[in-house]
Write a protein that holds these residues in place. Structure first.
Motif, mmCIF file in Angstrom:
data_model
loop_
_atom_site.group_PDB
_atom_site.id
_atom_site.type_symbol
_atom_site.label_atom_id
_atom_site.label_comp_id
_atom_site.label_asym_id
_atom_site.label_seq_id
_atom_site.Cartn_x
_atom_site.Cartn_y
_atom_site.Cartn_z
ATOM 1 N N PHE A 1 45.033 49.096 51.877
ATOM 2 C CA PHE A 1 44.698 47.678 51.795
ATOM 3 C C PHE A 1 43.832 47.382 50.565
ATOM 4 O O PHE A 1 43.974 46.318 49.946
ATOM 5 N N ALA A 2 42.946 48.299 50.216
ATOM 6 C CA ALA A 2 42.162 48.116 48.992
ATOM 7 C C ALA A 2 43.076 48.097 47.771
ATOM 8 O O ALA A 2 42.905 47.280 46.849
ATOM 9 N N PHE A 3 44.050 48.987 47.760
ATOM 10 C CA PHE A 3 45.030 49.051 46.675
ATOM 11 C C PHE A 3 45.806 47.740 46.575
ATOM 12 O O PHE A 3 45.897 47.132 45.501
ATOM 13 N N ALA A 4 46.354 47.291 47.703
ATOM 14 C CA ALA A 4 47.148 46.061 47.708
ATOM 15 C C ALA A 4 46.296 44.849 47.330
ATOM 16 O O ALA A 4 46.760 43.946 46.617
ATOM 17 N N GLY A 5 45.044 44.810 47.796
ATOM 18 C CA GLY A 5 44.162 43.701 47.452
ATOM 19 C C GLY A 5 43.861 43.634 45.968
ATOM 20 O O GLY A 5 43.812 42.540 45.374
ATOM 21 N N SER A 6 43.680 44.795 45.346
ATOM 22 C CA SER A 6 43.405 44.813 43.903
ATOM 23 C C SER A 6 44.629 44.390 43.107
ATOM 24 O O SER A 6 44.523 43.643 42.126
ATOM 25 N N ILE A 7 45.821 44.837 43.515
ATOM 26 C CA ILE A 7 47.046 44.452 42.810
ATOM 27 C C ILE A 7 47.340 42.970 43.018
ATOM 28 O O ILE A 7 47.788 42.268 42.097
ATOM 29 N N ALA A 8 47.096 42.460 44.237
ATOM 30 C CA ALA A 8 47.285 41.031 44.494
ATOM 31 C C ALA A 8 46.372 40.202 43.602
ATOM 32 O O ALA A 8 46.773 39.146 43.084
ATOM 33 N N THR A 9 45.159 40.672 43.397
ATOM 34 C CA THR A 9 44.233 39.980 42.488
ATOM 35 C C THR A 9 44.749 39.999 41.061
ATOM 36 O O THR A 9 44.741 38.971 40.360
ATOM 37 N N ALA A 10 45.171 41.165 40.594
ATOM 38 C CA ALA A 10 45.687 41.277 39.230
ATOM 39 C C ALA A 10 46.893 40.369 39.028
ATOM 40 O O ALA A 10 47.022 39.698 37.994
ATOM 41 N N MET A 11 47.791 40.363 40.021
ATOM 42 C CA MET A 11 48.972 39.508 39.925
ATOM 43 C C MET A 11 48.578 38.036 39.917
ATOM 44 O O MET A 11 49.068 37.243 39.094
ATOM 45 N N SER A 12 47.693 37.644 40.821
ATOM 46 C CA SER A 12 47.263 36.246 40.905
ATOM 47 C C SER A 12 46.609 35.794 39.617
ATOM 48 O O SER A 12 46.919 34.713 39.082
ATOM 49 N N ASP A 13 45.693 36.604 39.108
ATOM 50 C CA ASP A 13 44.968 36.222 37.888
ATOM 51 C C ASP A 13 45.908 36.127 36.696
ATOM 52 O O ASP A 13 45.822 35.192 35.895
ATOM 53 N N THR A 14 46.826 37.088 36.574
ATOM 54 C CA THR A 14 47.747 37.085 35.438
ATOM 55 C C THR A 14 48.665 35.868 35.479
ATOM 56 O O THR A 14 48.842 35.167 34.472
ATOM 57 N N LEU A 15 49.264 35.602 36.633
ATOM 58 C CA LEU A 15 50.174 34.464 36.726
ATOM 59 C C LEU A 15 49.441 33.137 36.556
ATOM 60 O O LEU A 15 49.955 32.206 35.929
ATOM 61 N N SER A 16 48.252 33.041 37.114
ATOM 62 C CA SER A 16 47.511 31.783 36.998
ATOM 63 C C SER A 16 47.159 31.470 35.546
ATOM 64 O O SER A 16 47.230 30.320 35.113
ATOM 65 N N SER A 17 46.802 32.503 34.787
ATOM 66 C CA SER A 17 46.439 32.267 33.381
ATOM 67 C C SER A 17 47.660 32.122 32.493
ATOM 68 O O SER A 17 47.696 31.255 31.608
ATOM 69 N N GLU A 18 48.697 32.933 32.709
ATOM 70 C CA GLU A 18 49.870 32.895 31.840
ATOM 71 C C GLU A 18 50.732 31.670 32.094
ATOM 72 O O GLU A 18 51.365 31.158 31.176
ATOM 73 N N ILE A 19 50.794 31.213 33.324
ATOM 74 C CA ILE A 19 51.622 30.041 33.640
ATOM 75 C C ILE A 19 50.799 28.755 33.555
ATOM 76 O O ILE A 19 51.238 27.745 32.997
ATOM 77 N N GLY A 20 49.585 28.796 34.098
ATOM 78 C CA GLY A 20 48.773 27.588 34.103
ATOM 79 C C GLY A 20 48.313 27.137 32.738
ATOM 80 O O GLY A 20 48.035 25.947 32.529
ATOM 81 N N SER A 21 48.261 28.055 31.765
ATOM 82 C CA SER A 21 47.708 27.709 30.448
ATOM 83 C C SER A 21 48.592 26.785 29.641
ATOM 84 O O SER A 21 48.135 26.189 28.658
ATOM 85 N N VAL A 22 49.866 26.628 30.011
ATOM 86 C CA VAL A 22 50.773 25.816 29.195
ATOM 87 C C VAL A 22 50.930 24.404 29.754
ATOM 88 O O VAL A 22 51.690 23.603 29.202
ATOM 89 N N PHE A 23 50.240 24.111 30.830
ATOM 90 C CA PHE A 23 50.381 22.784 31.431
ATOM 91 C C PHE A 23 49.218 21.878 31.019
ATOM 92 O O PHE A 23 48.700 21.973 29.926
ATOM 93 N N GLU A 24 48.789 21.030 31.925
ATOM 94 C CA GLU A 24 47.790 20.026 31.575
ATOM 95 C C GLU A 24 46.464 20.679 31.190
ATOM 96 O O GLU A 24 46.259 21.876 31.405
#
Length: 440
Positions: free
Chosen positions: A314-337
């Motif tokens: 669960f620690a492993f999955a939680g860390s990867i979920a964080t990495a995925m969330s942070d990466t997608l939020s910055s890479e996708i969210g940065s091109v919008f408003e």
């Protein structure tokens, strides 16, 4: 034969002297090392000095490169004779570094292509480490055939780590490489992972294949490729293919997300450098906690740690979920408003640390859900509640990343430090929630 090739060949020959430890009395091996050290100290000029000297050695007319290399080898030798480090690990490490360098220099005579040079280092290092470990096992009376899968795993792990360190450090930093590789292989040998010959061959093929594809698609630099290969290999052998699937989902989706509207990101000044190819710092910043969780799982499964191995899952999955969330939020969210600062909600320029958009937050939640769904489908221990915990951990870690970016990044922390602390927070949230549910 060029000077670098001649120097590498002499260093490889000196590394072969490490076989004196299993062949003869360790004190005899220490005497050999002492003779080499004395010779390195008294030789200050002439053809032999030119043969052995690194470029930096000429300033003080002293073979510091050779001296520090021998001292590092002696330190490992003491661990092998006075501590519990297996002699095979010591021999394999020294031969790995020496012959890996020699192989890389030989190939450089024909081509300067970086990926070919790195590949030749890994192949030569792997072959030398396997041969050295096998010989050490044979001399100690161990059955080489039964130990061969572990020998190959240790040799490959050491080769990839050494190649990675050589790419991010200087060639004269071989002593650091020797100590780093030796300590890692010692740790892995103590864990005694159960793996067969076919399994290690498949694991190497899978991880090297994925690593090269990431490099060919320009989603990872050479250092990023090597880091991903090493992390993938350790994850497969110590965790399993389910763990690897969770890990590779982040590398694949996160890497491709950097290409999302890359031209627009370039215009805004928020695009990743090097055409979006992620380096070792970025990979480690996002996956170091996951690697620790894999090692913790293996140590717990082997009885070295008292906790249940599933807690580390669960620690492993939680860390990867964080990495995925942070990466997608910055890479996708940065091109919008225009983003808003997470602490004050004031509008800020694109790329401002701690700036968020609702599109990015939504993408981050989706990223955590993807990781949770994969874990739910692959691990019976997860279940619906476990999947919800992983999503919550990913969102929490993503939020911590934004808060750290708005408050500490740039003044106290760098980007990789923020990534590390965010993934650590995601891992801790996931583990603590599982523990709280188990206790209740």
């Amino acid at each position: 034969m060029t000077a670098p090739v001649r120097r590498a060949s002499v260093f490889a020959a000196l590394c072969t002297l490490s076989l004196a430890v299993p062949l003869v009395d360790p004190w005899m091996a220490a005497a050999v090392a002492g003779v080499v050290l004395l010779g390195a100290y008294v030789i200050t000029d002439g053809p032999l000095f030119d043969l052995l000297a690194y470029p930096g050695d000429y300033e003080d007319s002293r073979l510091y490169g050779l001296i520090t290399f021998v001292l590092a080898a002696v330190a490992l030798g003491l661990m092998a004779t006075a501590a519990s480090m297996p002699v095979a690990v010591f021999v394999g490490t020294i031969l790995l570094v020496g012959y890996g360098n020699f192989g890389a220099q030989l190939v450089r005579l024909r081509t300067d292509t970086d990926v070919v040079r790195v590949g030749s280092f890994c192949l030569a290092a792997l072959a030398a480490a396997v041969a050295g470990q096998a010989l050490a096992h044979s001399l100690s009376g161990d059955a080489v055939a039964s130990a061969l899968p572990l020998v190959v795993f240790l040799a490959a792990s050491g080769a990839f780590l050494a190649a990675l360190l050589r790419d991010v450090l200087l060639p004269s930093d071989d002593p650091i490489i020797v100590l780093s590789v030796g300590l890692l292989l010692w740790l892995l040998a103590e864990l005694e992972p159960a793996i067969g010959t076919v399994e290690i061959v498949i694991a190497l093929a899978v991880t090297v294949g994925f690593g090269y594809v990431s490099y060919a698609l320009e989603t990872a630099s050479i250092a990023g490729m090597l880091t991903g290969i090493l992390l993938g290999l350790l994850t497969i052998v110590l965790g399993g293919y389910g763990w690897f699937t969770v890990l590779i989902s982040f590398f694949a989706i996160g890497g491709l997300s950097t290409k999302f509207r890359y031209e627009r990101k370039t215009e805004l000044g928020v695009a990743e450098d090097n055409n979006g190819a992620r380096g070792s710092g970025n990979v480690l910043g996002n996956a170091a906690v996951a690697l620790v969780a894999v090692l913790g799982y293996a140590a717990s499964d082997a009885g070295f740690l008292p906790r249940e191995p599933e807690l580390f899952l669960f620690a492993f999955a939680g860390s990867i979920a964080t990495a995925m969330s942070d990466t997608l939020s910055s890479e996708i969210g940065s091109v919008f408003e225009r983003p808003r600062l997470i602490t004050t909600l004031e509008p800020v320029d694109p790329g401002t640390d701690g700036g968020v958009t609702w599109q990015g937050e939504l993408a981050g939640v989706a990223g955590a859900a993807v990781v949770a769904a994969i874990a739910y489908g692959l691990f019976p221990d997860v279940g619906p509640v476990g999947a919800a915990i992983i999503v919550a951990a990913g969102i929490a870690g993503m939020t911590v990343d934004s808060l750290l970016g708005a408050t500490l990044e740039g003044s106290i922390l760098g980007n990789q430090g923020v990534n590390f602390l965010a993934t650590l927070s995601g891992a801790l949230v996931s583990a603590l929630l599982v523990l709280s549910i188990a206790v209740s």
